[in-house]
Design a protein around this motif. Structure first.
Motif, mmCIF file in Angstrom:
data_model
loop_
_atom_site.group_PDB
_atom_site.id
_atom_site.type_symbol
_atom_site.label_atom_id
_atom_site.label_comp_id
_atom_site.label_asym_id
_atom_site.label_seq_id
_atom_site.Cartn_x
_atom_site.Cartn_y
_atom_site.Cartn_z
ATOM 1 N N GLY A 395 0.987 -1.288 0.041
ATOM 2 C CA GLY A 395 0.101 -0.138 -0.038
ATOM 3 C C GLY A 395 0.876 1.426 0.168
ATOM 4 N N LEU A 396 1.656 1.521 0.751
ATOM 5 C CA LEU A 396 2.586 2.443 0.653
ATOM 6 C C LEU A 396 3.491 2.630 -0.356
ATOM 7 C CD1 LEU A 396 4.472 2.069 4.611
ATOM 8 C CD2 LEU A 396 2.654 3.727 3.792
ATOM 9 N N CYS A 397 3.981 1.442 -1.218
ATOM 10 C CA CYS A 397 4.462 1.630 -2.143
ATOM 11 C C CYS A 397 3.707 2.087 -3.531
ATOM 12 C CB CYS A 397 5.153 0.306 -2.524
ATOM 13 S SG CYS A 397 6.847 -0.022 -1.492
ATOM 14 N N VAL A 398 2.475 1.581 -3.340
ATOM 15 C CA VAL A 398 1.677 2.143 -4.332
ATOM 16 C C VAL A 398 1.115 3.481 -4.329
ATOM 17 C CG1 VAL A 398 -1.117 1.763 -5.227
ATOM 18 C CG2 VAL A 398 0.405 -0.170 -4.816
ATOM 19 N N LEU A 399 0.927 4.047 -3.344
ATOM 20 C CA LEU A 399 0.905 5.411 -2.936
ATOM 21 C C LEU A 399 1.776 6.394 -3.457
ATOM 22 C CD1 LEU A 399 -1.109 5.451 0.362
ATOM 23 C CD2 LEU A 399 -2.250 5.768 -1.804
ATOM 24 N N SER A 400 3.178 5.635 -3.026
ATOM 25 C CA SER A 400 4.400 6.486 -3.466
ATOM 26 C C SER A 400 4.322 6.499 -5.003
ATOM 27 C CB SER A 400 5.367 5.632 -2.690
ATOM 28 O OG SER A 400 6.618 6.315 -3.552
ATOM 29 N N LYS A 401 4.093 5.419 -5.615
ATOM 30 C CA LYS A 401 4.211 5.553 -7.043
ATOM 31 C C LYS A 401 3.318 6.665 -7.684
ATOM 32 C CE LYS A 401 3.249 2.708 -10.998
ATOM 33 N NZ LYS A 401 2.083 3.325 -11.622
ATOM 34 N N GLY A 402 1.901 6.571 -6.769
ATOM 35 C CA GLY A 402 0.955 7.623 -7.421
ATOM 36 C C GLY A 402 1.325 9.128 -7.151
ATOM 37 N N PHE A 403 2.014 9.299 -6.336
ATOM 38 C CA PHE A 403 2.796 10.642 -6.090
ATOM 39 C C PHE A 403 3.893 10.905 -6.933
ATOM 40 C CE2 PHE A 403 0.763 10.809 -1.850
ATOM 41 C CZ PHE A 403 -0.016 11.983 -1.722
ATOM 42 N N MET A 404 4.503 9.824 -7.178
ATOM 43 C CA MET A 404 5.822 9.971 -8.281
ATOM 44 C C MET A 404 4.914 10.328 -9.848
ATOM 45 S SD MET A 404 8.486 10.039 -6.762
ATOM 46 C CE MET A 404 9.152 9.578 -5.208
ATOM 47 N N SER A 405 3.819 9.464 -10.093
ATOM 48 C CA SER A 405 3.034 9.625 -11.128
ATOM 49 C C SER A 405 2.585 11.101 -11.276
ATOM 50 C CB SER A 405 1.983 8.843 -11.489
ATOM 51 O OG SER A 405 1.445 9.043 -12.714
ATOM 52 N N ALA A 406 2.204 11.819 -10.146
ATOM 53 C CA ALA A 406 1.827 13.152 -10.269
ATOM 54 C C ALA A 406 2.837 14.062 -10.341
ATOM 55 C CB ALA A 406 0.882 13.148 -8.964
ATOM 56 N N SER A 407 4.097 13.654 -9.765
ATOM 57 C CA SER A 407 5.225 14.650 -10.026
ATOM 58 C C SER A 407 5.521 14.801 -11.660
ATOM 59 C CB SER A 407 6.426 13.772 -9.232
ATOM 60 O OG SER A 407 5.929 14.056 -7.895
ATOM 61 N N LEU A 408 5.496 13.426 -12.332
ATOM 62 C CA LEU A 408 5.980 13.438 -13.750
ATOM 63 C C LEU A 408 4.979 14.202 -14.381
ATOM 64 C CD1 LEU A 408 7.272 9.615 -14.386
ATOM 65 C CD2 LEU A 408 8.406 11.630 -14.417
ATOM 66 N N SER A 409 3.837 14.047 -14.187
ATOM 67 C CA SER A 409 2.758 14.833 -14.835
ATOM 68 C C SER A 409 3.033 16.397 -14.799
ATOM 69 C CB SER A 409 1.396 14.543 -14.381
ATOM 70 O OG SER A 409 0.235 15.219 -14.952
ATOM 71 N N CYS A 410 3.135 16.827 -13.286
ATOM 72 C CA CYS A 410 3.475 18.286 -12.917
ATOM 73 C C CYS A 410 4.796 18.561 -13.750
ATOM 74 C CB CYS A 410 3.312 18.685 -11.587
ATOM 75 S SG CYS A 410 3.230 20.173 -11.073
ATOM 76 N N ASN A 411 5.719 18.072 -13.789
ATOM 77 C CA ASN A 411 7.027 18.335 -14.505
ATOM 78 C C ASN A 411 6.866 18.525 -15.707
ATOM 79 O OD1 ASN A 411 9.892 18.732 -14.090
ATOM 80 N ND2 ASN A 411 10.196 17.063 -15.190
ATOM 81 N N ILE A 412 5.995 17.693 -16.584
ATOM 82 C CA ILE A 412 5.749 17.853 -18.080
ATOM 83 C C ILE A 412 4.922 19.351 -18.294
ATOM 84 C CG2 ILE A 412 4.400 17.089 -19.940
ATOM 85 C CD1 ILE A 412 4.856 14.082 -18.925
ATOM 86 N N LEU A 413 4.026 19.581 -17.330
ATOM 87 C CA LEU A 413 3.454 20.775 -17.537
ATOM 88 C C LEU A 413 4.605 21.935 -17.356
ATOM 89 C CD1 LEU A 413 1.026 22.646 -17.698
ATOM 90 C CD2 LEU A 413 0.645 22.234 -15.309
ATOM 91 N N VAL A 414 5.376 21.984 -16.482
ATOM 92 C CA VAL A 414 6.314 23.013 -16.235
ATOM 93 C C VAL A 414 7.417 23.005 -17.366
ATOM 94 C CG1 VAL A 414 8.139 23.643 -14.703
ATOM 95 C CG2 VAL A 414 6.082 22.646 -13.615
ATOM 96 N N ALA A 415 7.702 21.949 -17.638
ATOM 97 C CA ALA A 415 8.512 22.003 -18.772
ATOM 98 C C ALA A 415 8.052 22.745 -20.092
ATOM 99 C CB ALA A 415 9.236 20.717 -19.254
ATOM 100 N N THR A 416 6.790 22.450 -20.289
ATOM 101 C CA THR A 416 6.129 23.057 -21.488
ATOM 102 C C THR A 416 6.128 24.676 -21.410
ATOM 103 O OG1 THR A 416 4.635 21.044 -21.555
ATOM 104 C CG2 THR A 416 4.013 23.123 -22.738
ATOM 105 N N GLU A 417 5.937 24.974 -20.326
ATOM 106 C CA GLU A 417 5.658 26.404 -19.824
ATOM 107 C C GLU A 417 7.006 27.278 -19.684
ATOM 108 O OE1 GLU A 417 1.251 26.285 -17.857
ATOM 109 O OE2 GLU A 417 3.013 26.490 -16.502
ATOM 110 N N VAL A 418 8.126 26.655 -19.460
ATOM 111 C CA VAL A 418 9.442 27.259 -19.181
ATOM 112 C C VAL A 418 10.310 27.568 -20.523
ATOM 113 C CG1 VAL A 418 9.365 26.862 -16.756
ATOM 114 C CG2 VAL A 418 10.740 25.415 -18.299
ATOM 115 N N PHE A 419 10.137 26.596 -21.342
ATOM 116 C CA PHE A 419 10.650 26.722 -22.595
ATOM 117 C C PHE A 419 10.056 27.504 -23.600
ATOM 118 C CE2 PHE A 419 12.579 22.795 -20.899
ATOM 119 C CZ PHE A 419 13.698 22.988 -20.818
#
Length: 515
Positions: A395-419
């Motif tokens: 359960g802890l690892c699954v939740l951790s993967k969910g937050f890492m997935s959210a981090s990847l999604s947010c990082n894609i958004l940031v990369a799109t907006e800064v370049f």
């Protein structure tokens, strides 16, 4: 299955009935369904095989003749346990024993194609246009995926898979870039989150397809068929007006705007649009000099170099932790791999839908750093949990993967907006390439798990924590228009750094203040 001694030799009798009930059979590896390795043993006329140290039938040797204890290699091929699958590339081309390394080679070749496609198609999109490269990547992925499904030999299969991987990489990058460049600032986070959600939904759908289609050629065709359909339906897509204006292609921008106004049912806008109006809105002062931008401009400017280093560091660290959680299914012994993969794929969906709301309310930087810190805390928090509490660790690892997935999604958004538009796909391609490098490093680090169990989680966790510091140096882009030129992107970074260096007693500095 019946064990028996025959002429002084240990052996196992595998009749048809015994093969179906073989307890040593394994489900296909969920991380690579088409290349899973089923249980196998040498083909032997006498149905007798030597046993290995674990008491299982030796996979690579058989008895020589009927009256001797000598063994030989599998000169007549192998018999595979096809209880849970019908065929994989391993059973198709006998990639076992002396050829077992070729199974990993096939996966490495695919990842090499993905790695190469991120930088090649990113740079080409900034020169030839998002729509052109998007359509080409659709065609390449559809045709080469079909070629892999029909490949008559392993070498042709590897070539097709390599080109499929490069097409997939360019398809995701340019598709997301094209859509976000047409999106208004207030809806950009929502659209980016929805696209990330669809990507996760597609990965979950692959598990369902693999469960229903047990022949690797059928699965390959079914997974690639939608690309051919999308290619036929995507010709109406308009080119990015931002890219056209930066390249000073005003006539093409006018056609794209008129097409969009017709699609949106705004006929009045088609009448009002004109070349003179576009040229006036994008004067020489605003776009001057940007058509000649190259990938070297990312390294000549200290602002762009810092942004590139930050996005690469974040993407690498989060991707390595994400893939380590997704791949290390052995941490949950006794669980159905198909069920575990469905759980790991499903957990991404709500977390990726959560990102747009948080990014609009808290800002991009706070959302990204929060998801990284929470994911790392859960990741490291699973280390002291004893193996007897396997479900809690899962359960802890699954939740951790969910937050890492959210981090990847947010990082894609940031990369799109800064370049800037002139280098957006190039910058995202380079950052994404480093992210895939993190995905390639993750399974290598996991190999040290049996000898050093604490090494993988501690290494991945501390890497993400260190990368969280890099978020501070990124500009906050919530509600801001996308930068079109290199100068606009540099100005955003300077304003961010000015706020970081500002002392509390110095008051407010003008927005034009530079370092």
């Amino acid at each position: 299955m019946e064990r028996r001694e025959t002429r002084g030799r240990r052996s196992i009798d595998f009749g048809v009935r015994g093969l179906k009930s073989n307890p040593y059979s394994t489900l296909p590896a969920t991380r690579n369904f088409t290349a899973s390795i089923p249980d196998h043993h040498c083909r032997s006329p006498g149905n007798l095989w030597p046993l290995d140290a674990q008491g299982q039938p030796d996979r690579c040797h058989r008895f020589r003749g009927n009256a001797t204890n000598e063994t030989e290699t599998c000169v007549e091929g192998w018999v595979y346990n096809l209880t849970t699958i019908q065929s994989t590339i391993v059973t198709e081309w006998d990639l076992v024993c002396s050829l077992k390394s070729l199974q990993g080679v096939a996966q490495s070749i695919y990842m090499a194609g993905v790695f190469l496609g991120a930088i090649v198609f990113g740079g080409l999109a900034d020169r030839l246009g998002r729509r052109t490269i998007f359509l080409w990547c659709l065609f390449q992925t559809a045709s080469l995926n079909t070629g892999a499904a029909l490949a008559p030999s392993f070498s042709i299969y590897c070539i097709c898979r390599c080109l499929t991987g490069s097409g997939m990489s360019g398809l995701v990058l340019n598709g997301m870039g094209l859509v976000l460049e047409w999106t208004t600032p207030s809806h950009r986070a929502m659209v980016s989150g929805f696209l990330s959600f669809v990507l996760s939904l597609g990965q979950l759908n692959l598990v369902i397809l693999a469960f229903g289609l047990r022949h690797w050629r059928h699965l390959q065709l079914a997974a690639g068929a939608p690309y051919a359909l999308c290619f036929l339906c995507s010709w109406w897509l308009p080119e990015s007006v931002r890219w056209l204006m930066v390249r000073k292609r005003f006539s093409g921008a006018l056609r794209s705007l008129k097409l969009v106004s017709w699609i949106n049912g705004v006929p009045a806008a088609r009448v009002q649009l004109s070349l003179e109006m576009l040229e006036a809105d994008y004067s020489e002062e605003e776009v001057g000099g940007t058509p000649g931008s190259s990938v070297l401009d990312l390294f000549r400017s200290r602002e762009m170099l810092a942004i590139l280093a930050c996005t690469m560091g974040i993407w690498f660290s989060v991707a390595s932790a994400f893939y380590s959680l997704a791949l290390d299914l052995q941490r949950f012994p006794g669980e159905d791999p198909y069920l575990v993969q469905i759980v790991l794929g499903s957990i991404d969906l709500p977390f990726r839908l959560m990102v747009p709301k948080l990014a609009n309310c808290l800002g991009r930087k706070l959302t990204l750093s929060s998801c990284m810190m929470l994911g790392t805390g859960l990741f490291l928090g699973a280390i002291p949990v004893p193996h007897e509490l396997g479900r809690l660790r899962m359960g802890l690892c699954v939740l951790s993967k969910g937050f890492m997935s959210a981090s990847l999604s947010c990082n894609i958004l940031v990369a799109t907006e800064v370049f800037p538009t002139s280098l957006r796909m190039t910058g995202m391609g380079v950052s994404n390439m480093v992210g895939y490098l993190g995905g390639m490093v993750a399974p290598l680090v996991l190999l040290a798990g049996p000898m050093l169990p604490l090494l993988p989680p501690m290494l991945f966790g501390t890497t993400v924590l260190a990368a969280g510091i890099l978020v501070v140096f990124l500009p906050e882009t919530r509600g801001l228009p996308l930068p079109d030129t290199l100068e606009q992107a540099q100005s955003q970074v300077r304003r961010c750094w000015s706020r970081l260096l500002r002392k509390p007693w110095q008051g407010t500095l003008p927005l034009q203040t530079k370092l």
